[in-house]
Design an enzyme around this catalytic site. Structure first.
Site, PDB file in Angstrom:
ATOM      1  N   LYS A   6      -3.124   4.377 -12.005  1.00  0.00           N
ATOM      2  CA  LYS A   6      -2.268   5.569 -11.984  1.00  0.00           C
ATOM      3  C   LYS A   6      -2.426   6.436 -13.227  1.00  0.00           C
ATOM      4  CE  LYS A   6       0.338   5.374  -8.162  1.00  0.00           C
ATOM      5  NZ  LYS A   6       0.501   6.505  -7.232  1.00  0.00           N
ATOM      6  N   SER A  35      -6.061  -2.708  -7.958  1.00  0.00           N
ATOM      7  CA  SER A  35      -5.473  -1.449  -8.420  1.00  0.00           C
ATOM      8  C   SER A  35      -4.416  -1.585  -9.504  1.00  0.00           C
ATOM      9  CB  SER A  35      -4.880  -0.694  -7.229  1.00  0.00           C
ATOM     10  OG  SER A  35      -3.864  -1.462  -6.601  1.00  0.00           O
TER      11      SER A  35
END
Length: 502
Positions: free
Chosen positions: A51, A305
Site C-alpha cells: 500500500k 501483499s
C-alpha cells in the site's frame, strides 16, 4: 487509456520510501506442487505492505497548494500506514480516520509514523463517511485507498519490477483483490509486457465484491463482508478498478478461511515470515489452481501483499491450518449405544491418528460422536466417510460447516432436557472494550438465554453463539427484535450438527 496508465507506472514516484522487493523462489512449495513457485515479497516493505507504493505516488504528485491543505484518508491498517509514512516523508499534515475496532498495534503504528489518528465508528464504512465529512470541513485532500489513477499506477510498479527480475513470460500471476487497485495496476502492465501470462485475481469467498460485480456486469454492494482477511474486506469495489479488472484480469478465484490459513503456514515454512490473511490469498489460490488444473512444470507467481498480522490471531490460524491443507477430518457420527460400538468405530478409523473425540450419552439407543482425525490428504477424508457410511453409520462430514468448526467442537455434550423451544443464532459484534457486555445487555430481557458461547479470535468482530427459548407463537416478534438489535446474525436452528449435539 492503457497507454496513459503505462506511462504513469513508468514515471511513478515510489522509491523515496518503498523498496524494490525480491521475487523469490519457494523451493519447498515448488517441489510439492511440481511447478516453479515464486513469491513477490511485498511483505518486506517498510510498512509491511504494498500500500505504501500507491499512497506515496499519489501524495508526491500533489501541488504545493494541495500539500499545504494536508491529506486525509480512512483505513483500518495498511493504507493508513502508507499515507502516514508518505506524508511524514514529504512534511505534510495527515489525518487518518480508523474504526474504533482497529487493533491497537495498527493505531500505534500510524501514530509513530506521524499520522494524526481519529477513531470513529465500528467499520471501515463508518470511518470513510466521517473522513469525507472532515475532508470537506477542513478543505483537505482525500487519499483514496484504491480508486485513483495515481494510486493504481503506484501499485503497478510491482509488475514493472517483476518484468525486470524475470524477463521471461510467467505462466500465471495470483493477485489479491480488495478494492482492486493492486490487480488493476499490475494487470495493465503485465498484459502489455507479458501477454501470455494468465492474470488471476483472488478474493475470499465471503468478501467477493469484485467477483460478484463482474458476474453481474456492474458494481454491486455486498450486504455482509467477511472479516477474517480484513485487508481485502470491502463492500464495493472502485469505479476505475472495476473497469480495469474486467478488461485486463483473466479470472478471479475464491478461497476460504481454511485455505488461507494453510497458505499462511506454507509461506512461513518457506521463509519464516508470517503474512496477514489478505497477504496469503495469492498462495492459497495458486495451490487451488494447481489442484484444479493439474498444472505441471509451470512458472507461477503469488503476490505476498502484506504482513500486518495481529499476534493473537495466529492462534485461530493454527487451528484452521490442518483443515485448509486437507490434513484433518471432522465428522459427526451416530453409532449404536451398545457394548462394542466404540471398538467397531475405532476399527473403521484404523491407523489414523484421532485428534479430537467427544461423546456424551444422548439416549439408550444411539450415541453421537464428534471426531477429529488426522489424515495425509483430502482424498483420505472421502475414503473415511465412505467407510463409515458403508458400515451403516449415519455420518456428517463437517469440513465446510462453520458452526461445527467455530463453536460446536467446543460445546459437545451440551444437550439439556430442561430446555424448551430453543432457537440457535450466531452473532457478530464489534470487538472493542465493553462490546460483549453491551451485547448481553441489549439481548437480555423478554426471552431466556439457554446457551451462550463466545471465543475471542483477535479480529475486528467477535463471534457469539446463543441459544434462546422462544415459544412458537413469538417467532415473528423475536426475529423483528433481532433486526432491531443491529448485529449481523445467522439462524442456525436447522443446522443438523445443532440437533445432534446441543
Amino acid at each position: 487509456m492503457s497507454d496513459l496508465y503505462l506511462e504513469a507506472i513508468e514515471q511513478a514516484r515510489v522509491y523515496d520510501v518503498a523498496i524494490e522487493t525480491p521475487l523469490e523462489l519457494a523451493p519447498k512449495l515448488s517441489s510439492r506442487l511440481n511447478n516453479e513457485v515464486l513469491f513477490k515479497r511485498e511483505d518486506l516493505q517498510p510498512v509491511f505492505s504494498f500500500k505504501l507504493r500507491g499512497a506515496y505516488n499519489k501524495i508526491a504528485h500533489l501541488t504545493e497548494a494541495e500539500r499545504a491543505r494536508g491529506v486525509i484518508c480512512a483505513s483500518a491498517g495498511n493504507h493508513a500506514q502508507g499515507v502516514a509514512l508518505s506524508s511524514h516523508k514529504l512534511g505534510i499534515k495527515a489525518i487518518i480516520v480508523m474504526p474504533r475496532t482497529t487493533p491497537d498495534i495498527k493505531v500505534k503504528a500510524v501514530s509513530r509514523m506521524g499520522g494524526e489518528v481519529v477513531l470513529f465508528g465500528d467499520s471501515y464504512s463508518d470511518a470513510s463517511e466521517h473522513a469525507y465529512r472532515l475532508c470537506e470541513e477542513n478543505g483537505m485532500v482525500f487519499i483514496h485507498p484504491y480508486d485513483d489513477p495515481l494510486v493504481i499506477a503506484g501499485q503497478g510498479t510491482i509488475a514493472e519490477e517483476m518484468m525486470r527480475q524475470y524477463p521471461g513470460d510467467l505462466d500465471a500471476v495470483f493477485i489479491p483483490i480488495g478494492g482492486g487497485g493492486l490487480a488493476a495496476g499490475m494487470a495493465i502492465y503485465l498484459k502489455t509486457h507479458s501477454p501470455k501470462t494468465r492474470i488471476i485475481g483472488v478474493e475470499p469467498v465471503d468478501s467477493a465484491a469484485m467477483y460478484d460485480s463482474i458476474k453481474a456486469g456492474e458494481r454491486v454492494s455486498l450486504k455482509q463482508v467477511g472479516i477474517f482477511a480484513d485487508g481485502v474486506a470491502v463492500k464495493k469495489v472502485g469505479k476505475l478498478t472495476f473497469d480495469l479488472v474486467r478488461q485486463y484480469v483473466d479470472e478471479i478465484m475464491l478461497v476460504d478461511t481454511d485455505e488461507i490459513c494453510a497458505a499462511i503456514k506454507d509461506i512461513y515454512e518457506e521463509n519464516r515470515s508470517i503474512v496477514e490473511p489478505a497477504g496469503a490469498l495469492g498462495v492459497a489460490a495458486l495451490k487451488k489452481y494447481v489442484r484444479n488444473t493439474g498444472a505441471r512444470g509451470q512458472l507461477l507467481t503469488a503476490i505476498n501483499s502484506g504482513a500486518n498480522m495481529n499476534f493473537d490471531r495466529m492462534r485461530h490460524v493454527a487451528e484452521r491450518t490442518e483443515m485448509g491443507e486437507g490434513r484433518e477430518a471432522l465428522f459427526a457420527v451416530t453409532i449404536p449405544e451398545k457394548p462394542g460400538s466404540f471398538l467397531n468405530f475405532c476399527q473403521i478409523i484404523g491407523d489414523y491418528n484421532i485428534t479430537e473425540f467427544n461423546y456424551r450419552l444422548s439416549s439408550r439407543k444411539e450415541a453421537h460422536v464428534f471426531a477429529g482425525i488426522s489424515v495425509s490428504d483430502s482424498a483420505k477424508i472421502a475414503a473415511l466417510e465412505h467407510a463409515m457410511l458403508s458400515a451403516g453409520l449415519a455420518t456428517l462430514n463437517l469440513q465446510d460447516n462453520e458452526l461445527a468448526k467455530l463453536h460446536i467442537r467446543h460445546l459437545v455434550g451440551g444437550r439439556c432436557d430442561l430446555v424448551e423451544n430453543e432457537r440457535l443464532y450466531r452473532f457478530e459484534f464489534p470487538e472493542r472494550p465493553g462490546a460483549l457486555l453491551e451485547f448481553l445487555t441489549r439481548a437480555a430481557g423478554r426471552w431466556n438465554i439457554s446457551l451462550f458461547h463466545y471465543r475471542n479470535h483477535a479480529a475486528a468482530y467477535g463471534r457469539v453463539l446463543v441459544g434462546i427459548e422462544v415459544p412458537p407463537h413469538e417467532h415473528d416478534a423475536f426475529e423483528n427484535y433481532l433486526d432491531e438489535l443491529g448485529y449481523t446474525y445467522v439462524n442456525e436452528s436447522d443446522n443438523p450438527i445443532y440437533n445432534l449435539f446441543l
